[in-house]
Design an enzyme around this catalytic site. Structure first.
Site, PDB file in Angstrom:
ATOM      1  NE  ARG A   1      36.744  41.673  45.140  1.00 60.31           N
ATOM      2  CZ  ARG A   1      37.758  41.511  44.801  1.00 60.31           C
ATOM      3  NH1 ARG A   1      38.930  41.529  45.634  1.00 60.31           N
ATOM      4  NH2 ARG A   1      38.005  40.977  43.553  1.00 60.31           N
TER       5      ARG A   1
ATOM      6  CD  GLU B   1      44.132  36.696  38.449  1.00 60.90           C
ATOM      7  OE1 GLU B   1      43.308  36.464  39.187  1.00 60.90           O
ATOM      8  OE2 GLU B   1      45.525  37.071  38.973  1.00 60.90           O
TER       9      GLU B   1
ATOM     10  CG  PHE C   1      47.466  43.401  48.358  1.00 62.41           C
ATOM     11  CD1 PHE C   1      48.057  42.063  48.120  1.00 62.41           C
ATOM     12  CD2 PHE C   1      46.728  43.833  47.478  1.00 62.41           C
ATOM     13  CE1 PHE C   1      47.980  41.315  46.997  1.00 62.41           C
ATOM     14  CE2 PHE C   1      46.531  42.952  45.974  1.00 62.41           C
ATOM     15  CZ  PHE C   1      47.012  41.891  45.826  1.00 62.41           C
TER      16      PHE C   1
ATOM     17  N   PRO D   1      40.755  57.281  38.857  1.00 64.08           N
ATOM     18  CG  PRO D   1      40.279  58.586  37.094  1.00 64.08           C
ATOM     19  CD  PRO D   1      39.801  57.410  37.633  1.00 64.08           C
ATOM     20  N   GLY D   2      41.202  59.370  40.683  1.00 63.95           N
ATOM     21  CA  GLY D   2      41.534  60.481  41.604  1.00 63.95           C
ATOM     22  C   GLY D   2      42.147  59.614  42.886  1.00 63.95           C
TER      23      GLY D   2
ATOM     24  CB  ALA E   1      39.595  41.097  37.687  1.00 65.41           C
TER      25      ALA E   1
ATOM     26  CD  GLU F   1      39.597  35.780  40.040  1.00 68.31           C
ATOM     27  OE1 GLU F   1      38.858  36.324  39.379  1.00 68.31           O
ATOM     28  OE2 GLU F   1      40.482  36.774  40.717  1.00 68.31           O
TER      29      GLU F   1
ATOM     30  CD  GLU G   1      47.138  35.638  45.208  1.00 71.16           C
ATOM     31  OE1 GLU G   1      46.125  36.239  45.123  1.00 71.16           O
ATOM     32  OE2 GLU G   1      48.188  35.638  44.386  1.00 71.16           O
TER      33      GLU G   1
END
Length: 212
Positions: A79, A112, A29, A134-135, A96, A116, A162
């Site tokens: 999730r 969205e 994905f 961000p890491g 989102a 949703e 999806e």
């Protein structure tokens, strides 16, 4: 020599860095890529790093608000990583989704909401953008406030092709903000959105008048 102020210290800035072409570690994905990095700071020898990055790209997130009823619309969605991490994979979230190539974030935000929660905002205003991890990933999330009539929200949402399944629900703003402090929610986007709402609740009528 230019003096560095506290405001300068608190601002993200461009780095003196050289980044290699990507080595593709995997594609699904999203793309999983490896880079060789040479980072330079203040005349010191370059710091050589190897970094793996999930290329997730841009995301639009929406806090759907009903000013008349003093409510917000949230969704419940499964999730798998959350299931692995905490055993509570059936998460409460804000609306989102990915911003497609060439698509404006505002267009993605409206799309969205339709996908949703089954309804587009009557008005929409951009709030702020963050990099949540961000890491690990280049994912950049732009938050919007969307003003709507919560009585028109669907009972079920999601895009079938999806494999997406969302369950919208409406709660009072008071109850949503109360969930910030008692451990019921763990989704970072929802936390960020509700903290913004707590700080800016008194400004909602002003933002409504500025929204388009």
């Amino acid at each position: 020599m230019t003096e560095t102020t506290e405001a300068d210290q608190l601002a993200d800035r461009a780095a003196d860095v050289t980044v290699s072409a990507p080595e593709i570690l995997g594609r699904g994905f999203m793309s999983y890529e490896r880079y060789e990095v040479s980072l330079r700071r203040d005349g010191e020898p370059p710091l050589l790093q190897r970094r793996d990055v999930v290329r997730a790209g841009r995301v639009a997130a929406v806090v759907p608000i009903d000013l008349t009823r003093d409510t917000v619309v949230l969704i419940r969605q499964f999730r798998l990583p959350a299931h692995f991490a905490t055993g509570r994979g059936d998460m409460v979230e804000v609306v989102a989704g990915r911003v497609e190539d060439g698509e404006a974030a505002t267009v993605a935000a409206r799309r969205e909401c339709i996908e949703e929660i089954g309804i587009a905002p009557e008005r929409l205003i951009e709030l702020y953008s963050v990099l949540p991890t961000p890491g690990f990933t280049d994912e950049q999330i732009t938050f919007f406030a969307g003003f709507l009539d919560s009585s028109a929200v669907s009972e079920r949402g999601g895009v079938a092709d999806e494999d997406e399944d969302t369950q919208p629900f409406v709660v009072s703003i008071d109850e949503a903000l109360a969930a910030l402090g008692d451990g019921r929610i763990a989704n970072a986007l929802l936390y960020s959105a509700l903290q913004w709402l707590a700080l800016n609740r008194a400004r909602l009528p002003e933002l409504f008048n500025r929204a388009v």
